[in-house]
Design an enzyme around this catalytic site. Structure first.
Site, mmCIF file in Angstrom:
data_model
loop_
_atom_site.group_PDB
_atom_site.id
_atom_site.type_symbol
_atom_site.label_atom_id
_atom_site.label_comp_id
_atom_site.label_asym_id
_atom_site.label_seq_id
_atom_site.Cartn_x
_atom_site.Cartn_y
_atom_site.Cartn_z
ATOM 1 N N ARG A 1 0.864 -1.174 0.000
ATOM 2 C CA ARG A 1 0.000 0.000 0.000
ATOM 3 C C ARG A 1 0.903 1.226 0.000
ATOM 4 O O ARG A 1 1.438 1.614 1.030
ATOM 5 C CB ARG A 1 -0.872 -0.026 1.264
ATOM 6 C CG ARG A 1 -2.035 0.935 1.256
ATOM 7 C CD ARG A 1 -2.613 1.095 2.663
ATOM 8 N NE ARG A 1 -1.800 2.003 3.450
ATOM 9 C CZ ARG A 1 -1.684 1.959 4.775
ATOM 10 N NH1 ARG A 1 -2.327 1.062 5.483
ATOM 11 N NH2 ARG A 1 -0.919 2.833 5.407
ATOM 12 N N HIS B 1 -3.625 4.667 4.389
ATOM 13 C CA HIS B 1 -4.750 3.737 4.378
ATOM 14 C C HIS B 1 -5.944 4.369 3.648
ATOM 15 O O HIS B 1 -6.523 3.780 2.742
ATOM 16 C CB HIS B 1 -5.142 3.356 5.806
ATOM 17 C CG HIS B 1 -6.440 2.626 5.885
ATOM 18 N ND1 HIS B 1 -6.604 1.352 5.397
ATOM 19 C CD2 HIS B 1 -7.659 3.002 6.353
ATOM 20 C CE1 HIS B 1 -7.869 0.967 5.581
ATOM 21 N NE2 HIS B 1 -8.518 1.950 6.151
ATOM 22 N N TYR C 1 3.369 5.425 11.912
ATOM 23 C CA TYR C 1 3.632 4.010 12.199
ATOM 24 C C TYR C 1 4.535 3.282 11.204
ATOM 25 O O TYR C 1 4.852 2.128 11.406
ATOM 26 C CB TYR C 1 2.300 3.256 12.326
ATOM 27 C CG TYR C 1 1.369 3.396 11.136
ATOM 28 C CD1 TYR C 1 1.563 2.631 9.983
ATOM 29 C CD2 TYR C 1 0.312 4.293 11.158
ATOM 30 C CE1 TYR C 1 0.720 2.752 8.906
ATOM 31 C CE2 TYR C 1 -0.537 4.428 10.073
ATOM 32 C CZ TYR C 1 -0.344 3.656 8.953
ATOM 33 O OH TYR C 1 -1.171 3.795 7.883
HETATM 34 C C1 LIG Z 1 -15.344 -5.277 10.752
HETATM 35 C C2 LIG Z 1 -14.491 -4.083 10.567
HETATM 36 N N1 LIG Z 1 -13.634 -3.727 11.533
HETATM 37 C C3 LIG Z 1 -12.857 -2.633 11.396
HETATM 38 C C4 LIG Z 1 -12.932 -1.870 10.290
HETATM 39 C C5 LIG Z 1 -12.078 -0.617 10.158
HETATM 40 N N2 LIG Z 1 -11.083 -0.821 9.128
HETATM 41 C C6 LIG Z 1 -11.282 -0.371 7.869
HETATM 42 S S1 LIG Z 1 -10.079 -0.835 6.850
HETATM 43 C C7 LIG Z 1 -9.228 -1.608 8.064
HETATM 44 C C8 LIG Z 1 -7.938 -2.303 7.738
HETATM 45 C C9 LIG Z 1 -8.103 -3.279 6.635
HETATM 46 O O1 LIG Z 1 -6.894 -3.853 6.322
HETATM 47 P P1 LIG Z 1 -6.750 -4.900 5.157
HETATM 48 O O2 LIG Z 1 -7.768 -5.982 5.313
HETATM 49 O O3 LIG Z 1 -5.342 -5.320 5.114
HETATM 50 O O4 LIG Z 1 -7.144 -4.102 3.842
HETATM 51 P P2 LIG Z 1 -6.425 -2.802 3.242
HETATM 52 O O5 LIG Z 1 -7.108 -1.633 3.835
HETATM 53 O O6 LIG Z 1 -4.998 -2.871 3.561
HETATM 54 O O7 LIG Z 1 -6.689 -2.855 1.781
HETATM 55 C C10 LIG Z 1 -9.906 -1.501 9.271
HETATM 56 C C11 LIG Z 1 -9.437 -2.037 10.558
HETATM 57 C C12 LIG Z 1 -13.852 -2.255 9.303
HETATM 58 N N3 LIG Z 1 -14.015 -1.553 8.188
HETATM 59 N N4 LIG Z 1 -14.620 -3.356 9.464
#
Ligand SMILES: Cc1ncc(C[n+]2csc(CCOP(=O)(O)OP(=O)(O)O)c2C)c(N)n1
Ligand SMILES: [Mg+2]
Lengths: 496, 342
Positions: free
Chosen positions: A378, A382, A391
């Site tokens: 990424r 985020h 971080y």
């Molecule tokens: C059930 C849930 N918990 C927390 C979140 C908040 N949240 C949004 S994105 C994220 C991280 C996601 O990481 P990843 O699965 O690696 O996907 P990326 O964003 O890196 O594409 C979090 C914790 C959420 N959207 N849904």
């Protein structure tokens, strides 16, 4: 006290003039920079504090400005150019490739299984060393072969992949700037993940079905979804914005991991129907921890569902590194559920295409699910609300910069004389047009009608929704200028 | 249940007051810090609570000062977070769990409702479940889907859980301290759009009981009852009404389970009218219970039916409609008008 007198007073209180249009303006004004005309002090204060509470960095950017009324009236014109471009991209999928993939399908299956076996013994827990990474194009733009995953693309197809990635990146960076300008409330950038998304997206047939997360803008592009439709939910005008059935591209899912189960169920249905479509579920490294994803693995294995789990391991789940989610490389999880898993260089569009094709063919031919871990990065925050400097190290990003998916394909195309200057210039031109298209679309994107709150809550209607809709319409009408025809009151009684 | 009349009322009792002005977000941070300093068994856990300090920075700096064993970045799995917090509680810890946004608590709903809420009763009181689940909730920040919901009734409905929501910095500080000290599970709803609202916090004060309501503005014509983000809205409504010569009383319920009906009853007996305000949908919401109970308690004092202002029976709308969806001062005053028209 009579009802009329109280109504009159509340009308005056709200808008200061009692006019309906003024009321509207007062509701939207706080979002416009300095546009506080007709806003009561209390309302202005309310929205100010609201903006301040946005997560982290958004604190001072506040909410997106509402489109000015003048632009709202001009309907979203879709420039012919981009529409044509996306159609052309679709047409660029030659029959030859599909055939090629099919002919190698059976061989691939056994090979995939072998890959799993050999990699199972890999001792690495750090997520990279000692694990096999399928790669067909090195970061230096060198074409290499892999024993299990071959690919043979025409020059035109190769150029098509390049074009897809460039346009996707352009769309993405345009959206990021629109967020900075206040046109979007939020944006989740795919920067760095173009190869994973275009490679996998181009491995699919029209009748296949895609379940994305919220970052799959490149896959959407491959499916022929108008990119500007992706912006609606980030602007806050809708919670979806496209018809999932028209491109077999499901709505974005924000709740992490849920869609893996939806994909599994959809794939079970495909089998029950005796069809040979494949289903693909996208999710991230973070999502791999969710119970829903583990349950999807279980269900898909038990029902031998034709679903491909495409995990983009971009190394981060907001501020948490991938090691926080797993002690083994993610692709190895599949083995425990009884289906193959493979790690592919997620910045190598050829490898992503080859591996996804194999997985999709495997699913089609009744051999069940497969997990692909696209090892990528990424490159951005985020989302636009995030501040990654809190971080992660800058050097880490720099290391991945050298593995850029677009640069390496360009190097390969140039070095091997597969594309000339005219081609690159035309892609550049298209990219400019894409930028323009996106900017225009956002500025003419209509705001939803207030009464849309009550729309589509149920397929068969609901008495309480009808009652509340009517009450709210009446309430809004109480602010209306008595000289003007009442706003929504007329439609208030309509059942739905 | 005793009602507190003012935030600073008790501070004198404990000697030199230490009053600082800070936003709600900082007050919560300070409360967590104090709780962790006072009791080594207090843990903070959740997604991104460590280095990042949480997406709202409520846990900012805590990992740096208390280490990774007490401020735990968890894998991305809410059921896992709450389920393991239950286990930690069984082992004698006092976990304070962060759910990143309201809409993401539901993967943990099973653990909360079927396990956390009932375990104390099943064990015939032999075990305690001192778990705090912090949920930044409600709307008003222009966010995307699942980031603006008000699910408090879904938790308040469950016996075994306690549910609270502060409306100002002082309460944020003290209610968090008290929630951590509570031997019962507490779902702590944080009004995210008010995180940056500043207020005075006296960290030497003797706080009001966690579940006591508070009269935050006195008036004679009608009572407004609210909690969390809507308290400010009701106070603004009361100010606007004052200019029109109407005197509204505002009661900050502070706790949705249990509810301090005694304090509310006294208020309604004075004013004869009650409007309950929350962002959550009105249908089967907190306001429904308040209306029913107050009608039972105050039937002969009421001049009008208890009215409710809140969300509709529809999904939370996209951000561009939330100003119109959310109860604002106009909708509150419209209800007051209707109550006064009886
Ligand atoms: C059930 C849930 N918990 C927390 C979140 C908040 N949240 C949004 S994105 C994220 C991280 C996601 O990481 P990843 O699965 O690696 O996907 P990326 O964003 O890196 O594409 C979090 C914790 C959420 N959207 N849904
Ligand atoms: Mg990730």
């Amino acid at each position: 006290m009579t009802v009329e007198s109280t109504a009159a007073r509340s009308m005056a209180r709200r808008s200061g003039t009692g006019g309906k249009s003024a009321t509207k303006k007062s509701a939207s004004a706080p979002r416009e920079a300095g546009g506080t005309t007709g806003t009561t002090a209390a309302t202005a204060k309310r929205s100010k504090s609201a903006g301040a509470a946005s997560p982290a960095k958004t604190e001072n950017s506040g909410k997106p400005a509402k489109a000015a009324k003048s632009t709202r009236t001009s309907k979203t014109a879709q420039p012919a150019k981009t529409a044509k471009a996306s159609k052309a991209a679709k047409a660029a999928k030659p029959a030859k490739t599909a055939k090629a993939a099919k002919s190698t399908a059976s061989a691939k299956t056994t090979r995939t299984a072998r890959t799993t076996r050999t990699t199972k013994a890999a001792p690495a827990v750090d997520g990279s060393a000692g694990t096999e990474l399928v790669q067909l194009l090195t970061p230096e733009g060198e074409r290499v072969e892999h024993p299990d995953y071959a690919i043979d693309l025409s020059d035109e197809e190769l150029r098509g992949l390049y074009r897809d990635m460039v346009l996707t990146r352009r769309f993405d960076s345009e959206a990021t700037s629109l967020q900075r300008q206040g046109e979007l409330g939020l944006w989740a950038s795919l920067l760095g993940q173009e190869a994973a998304q275009i490679g996998s997206g181009r491995a699919l047939r029209d009748d296949d079905y895609v379940f994305p997360t919220y970052r799959e803008h490149g896959v959407a592009w491959c499916r022929g979804v108008d990119p500007t439709k992706l912006l609606g939910m980030f602007r806050g005008v809708n919670n979806g914005g496209w018809d999932p059935t028209s491109n077999n591209f499901h709505l974005y899912t924000i709740v992490i991991g849920s869609q893996a189960l939806h994909a599994t169920g959809y794939a079970m249905g495909v089998t029950f129907d005796g069809a040979d479509s494949a289903v693909i579920a996208y999710f991230g490294d973070g999502a791999s921890s969710q119970g829903d994803v583990a349950e999807a693995f279980t269900f898909s294995a038990v029902y031998n569902a034709p679903v491909v789990f495409f995990c983009q391991n971009n190394q981060w789940a907001i501020s948490e590194p991938a090691e926080r989610q797993s002690r083994v490389p993610l692709y190895q999880r599949a083995a425990g559920f009884g289906f193959p898993g493979v790690r592919v260089d997620g910045n190598d569009v050829l490898a992503c295409l080859a591996v996804t094709r194999a997985a999709v063919e495997r699913a089609r031919s009744g051999q069940g699910p497969m997990l692909i871990e696209a090892f990528t990065y990424r490159m951005g925050a985020h989302t636009t609300s995030d501040d990654p400097t809190r971080y992660r190290r800058d050097e880490e990003r720099a290391e991945w910069e050298a593995k850029d998916p677009i640069a390496r394909l360009r190097t390969y195309l140039e070095k091997d004389g597969l594309a000339d200057d005219a081609f690159f210039a035309s892609v550049e031109e298209e990219s400019e047009a894409m930028g323009k298209h996106v900017r225009e679309a956002i500025r003419t994107m209509p705001d939803p009608d207030t009464m849309a709150i009550f729309e589509n809550v149920y397929a068969d209607g609901h008495a309480l929704v009808d009652e509340e809709r009517a009450q709210f319409a009446e309430y809004l009408a109480s602010f209306a200028d008595p000289d003007e025809p009442a706003h929504s009151a007329a439609s208030a009684g309509e059942g739905r | 249940m005793a009602a507190a009349t003012s935030t600073a009322s008790a501070s004198a009792a404990s000697g030199t007051p230490d009053v600082r002005k800070m936003p709600i977000a900082k007050a919560l941070n300070e409360a967590l810090r104090s709780s962790m300093e006072n009791d080594p068994k207090v843990l903070v856990m959740g997604e991104d609570v460590g280095k990042l300090g949480g997406v709202f920075r409520i846990t900012d700096g805590l990992q740096k000062d208390f280490g990774e064993q007490r401020v735990i970045d968890t894998p991305l799995a809410e059921s896992g977070i709450v389920g393991s917090a239950i286990g930690l509680a069984l082992r004698g810890y006092r976990p304070v769990v962060e759910i990143q946004f309201d809409g993401f608590v539901f993967p943990a709903y099973d653990q909360i409702v079927t396990q956390l809420a009932k375990m104390h009763a099943r064990a015939l009181g032999k075990i305690k479940l001192p778990v705090v689940i912090r949920i930044p909730y409600a709307g008003g920040i222009g966010a995307v889907e699942h980031h603006s919901e008000s699910p408090e009734a879904l938790f308040a409905h469950v016996a075994g859980l306690k549910c609270v929501s502060p409306s100002n910095a002082s309460d944020a500080y003290w209610m968090m301290r008290q929630a951590v000290e509570s031997d019962d599970p507490v779902i702590f709803f944080e009004p995210k759009r008010r995180y940056w609202d500043k207020g005075e916090v006296d960290v030497t004060a003797i706080p009001a009981p966690l579940h006591a309501a508070r009269v935050v503005r006195q008036g004679g014509d009608c009572t407004l009852a609210a909690y969390g983000p809507m308290v400010k809205t009701c106070l603004e409504a009361a100010s606007a009404a004052e200019e029109e010569g109407r005197s509204l009383e505002v009661v900050d319920l502070r706790s949705m389970s249990p509810i301090d009906f005694d304090t509310l009853q006294k208020s309604v007996e004075r004013t004869g009218r009650l409007v309950v305000v929350h962002e959550a949908p009105v249908f089967l919401g907190t306001g429904s219970e308040v209306a029913a109970r107050i009608t039972e308690r105050c039937f002969y004092h009421l001049e009008a039916p208890v009215l409710r202002v809140g969300g509709f029976h529809a999904p939370y709308p996209p951000a561009r409609l939330e100003d119109e969806y959310l109860p604002g001062l106009d909708r509150v005053l419209d209800a007051v008008d209707r109550a006064l028209a009886y």
